[in-house]
Design a protein around this motif. Sequence first.
Motif, PDB file in Angstrom:
ATOM      1  N   MET A   1     -30.515 -26.225  -2.295  1.00 32.98           N
ATOM      2  CA  MET A   1     -30.484 -25.022  -1.455  1.00 32.98           C
ATOM      3  C   MET A   1     -30.737 -25.428  -0.005  1.00 32.98           C
ATOM      4  SD  MET A   1     -32.772 -21.516  -1.738  1.00 32.98           S
ATOM      5  CE  MET A   1     -32.039 -21.036  -3.292  1.00 32.98           C
ATOM      6  N   THR A   2     -29.849 -24.961   0.883  1.00 28.91           N
ATOM      7  CA  THR A   2     -29.979 -25.314   2.290  1.00 28.91           C
ATOM      8  C   THR A   2     -31.088 -24.485   2.934  1.00 28.91           C
ATOM      9  OG1 THR A   2     -28.410 -23.642   3.051  1.00 28.91           O
ATOM     10  CG2 THR A   2     -27.500 -25.762   2.356  1.00 28.91           C
ATOM     11  N   THR A   6     -32.368 -20.714   1.968  1.00 30.26           N
ATOM     12  CA  THR A   6     -33.777 -20.412   1.722  1.00 30.26           C
ATOM     13  C   THR A   6     -34.251 -19.251   2.591  1.00 30.26           C
ATOM     14  OG1 THR A   6     -34.235 -22.716   1.136  1.00 30.26           O
ATOM     15  CG2 THR A   6     -36.114 -21.347   1.748  1.00 30.26           C
ATOM     16  N   ALA A   7     -33.834 -19.265   3.849  1.00 27.30           N
ATOM     17  CA  ALA A   7     -34.212 -18.187   4.764  1.00 27.30           C
ATOM     18  C   ALA A   7     -33.627 -16.855   4.301  1.00 27.30           C
ATOM     19  CB  ALA A   7     -33.740 -18.511   6.177  1.00 27.30           C
ATOM     20  N   ALA A   8     -32.382 -16.881   3.822  1.00 25.55           N
ATOM     21  CA  ALA A   8     -31.736 -15.657   3.332  1.00 25.55           C
ATOM     22  C   ALA A   8     -32.465 -15.116   2.111  1.00 25.55           C
ATOM     23  CB  ALA A   8     -30.272 -15.929   2.994  1.00 25.55           C
ATOM     24  N   LEU A   9     -32.848 -16.022   1.215  1.00 24.79           N
ATOM     25  CA  LEU A   9     -33.573 -15.614   0.012  1.00 24.79           C
ATOM     26  C   LEU A   9     -34.932 -15.034   0.375  1.00 24.79           C
ATOM     27  CD1 LEU A   9     -33.917 -15.482  -3.051  1.00 24.79           C
ATOM     28  CD2 LEU A   9     -34.721 -17.860  -3.001  1.00 24.79           C
ATOM     29  N   ASP A  10     -35.627 -15.689   1.287  1.00 26.06           N
ATOM     30  CA  ASP A  10     -36.946 -15.208   1.700  1.00 26.06           C
ATOM     31  C   ASP A  10     -36.851 -13.816   2.329  1.00 26.06           C
ATOM     32  OD1 ASP A  10     -38.075 -17.541   0.805  1.00 26.06           O
ATOM     33  OD2 ASP A  10     -38.254 -18.465   2.788  1.00 26.06           O
ATOM     34  N   ALA A  11     -35.819 -13.607   3.162  1.00 26.26           N
ATOM     35  CA  ALA A  11     -35.651 -12.312   3.819  1.00 26.26           C
ATOM     36  C   ALA A  11     -35.384 -11.215   2.790  1.00 26.26           C
ATOM     37  CB  ALA A  11     -34.512 -12.378   4.824  1.00 26.26           C
TER      38      ALA A  11
END
Length: 292
Positions: A1-2, A6-11
């Motif tokens: 996972m790039t 990761t940022a998209a998932l966290d958001a």
Amino acid sequence: MTETDTAALDAFEAQRRYLGAVAYRLLGSISDAQDILQEAWLRWQAVDHDTVDEPRAYLTTVVTRLCYDQLGSARARREAYFGEWLPEPLVSEDDSPAERAELGESVSLAVLAVMEQLTPAERAALVLHDVFAVGFEEIAATLERTPEATRQLASRARRRVRDGARRGTVDPAEHRQAVTAFARATASGDLQGLLAVLDPEVVWHSDGGGVVSAGARPVFGADRVSRLVAGLVGKWWTPEASYALATVNGEPGLVFYEAPGKVGGVMAFTVADGRITEAYIVVNPEKLTHVV
């Protein structure tokens, strides 16, 4: 996972509970709400996140539009449903004030049932504004209407819900006392105790979905409801059966167990002046999979 993934998932995960709360209040179904979240996640993955200033607002729009589309087809399915269609009960711990601010105020099972009479646009406007405090300009953009038209939708929905819902107490202690008295009288087969806690014009709603035996229509009046409950207890109550007080859609309710760990039904109530004016019992096992 790039790092971007990761940022998209966290958001998305940061808004998951909130988005689930929006979808549930719009659809009245936990399982459908979960499906909406899955679709919203797929759409979130596909968008250029650099173009999204506020993930919460963007995802609220996505979820609302998905629910809006589903409400049209859901109405047709529910009209063909066997007997009364009731919302899936949400059995939970009491939320803290901070959680209520984040997840929106609870909507009782009774009000969710009345919301079935609303158009998808009315329901969306009412839920987003009155439950989640979303502004009319933002709702208007989501529904592709003017702010004034959206304000009118919410006003009309509010009036229809008020006219369709029976008056209930705002005192949790009074509500809980009536539910407790009902449970004790039911478990002991105390017909007079049931009559004492039921409003003379009480209405009994049940949802078995054609899977479990339940009334196809509401039952009216304390005498008929008390005898119905007594008959059900005589038929279904066994030494292994039990009940537990629970928070059902933010209000005191009951979970019935056929045996330890086996949920048989969930009950929600409307209470006024110390007596039960409406009872909602969901026994369709497909609507109880989230209850423990």
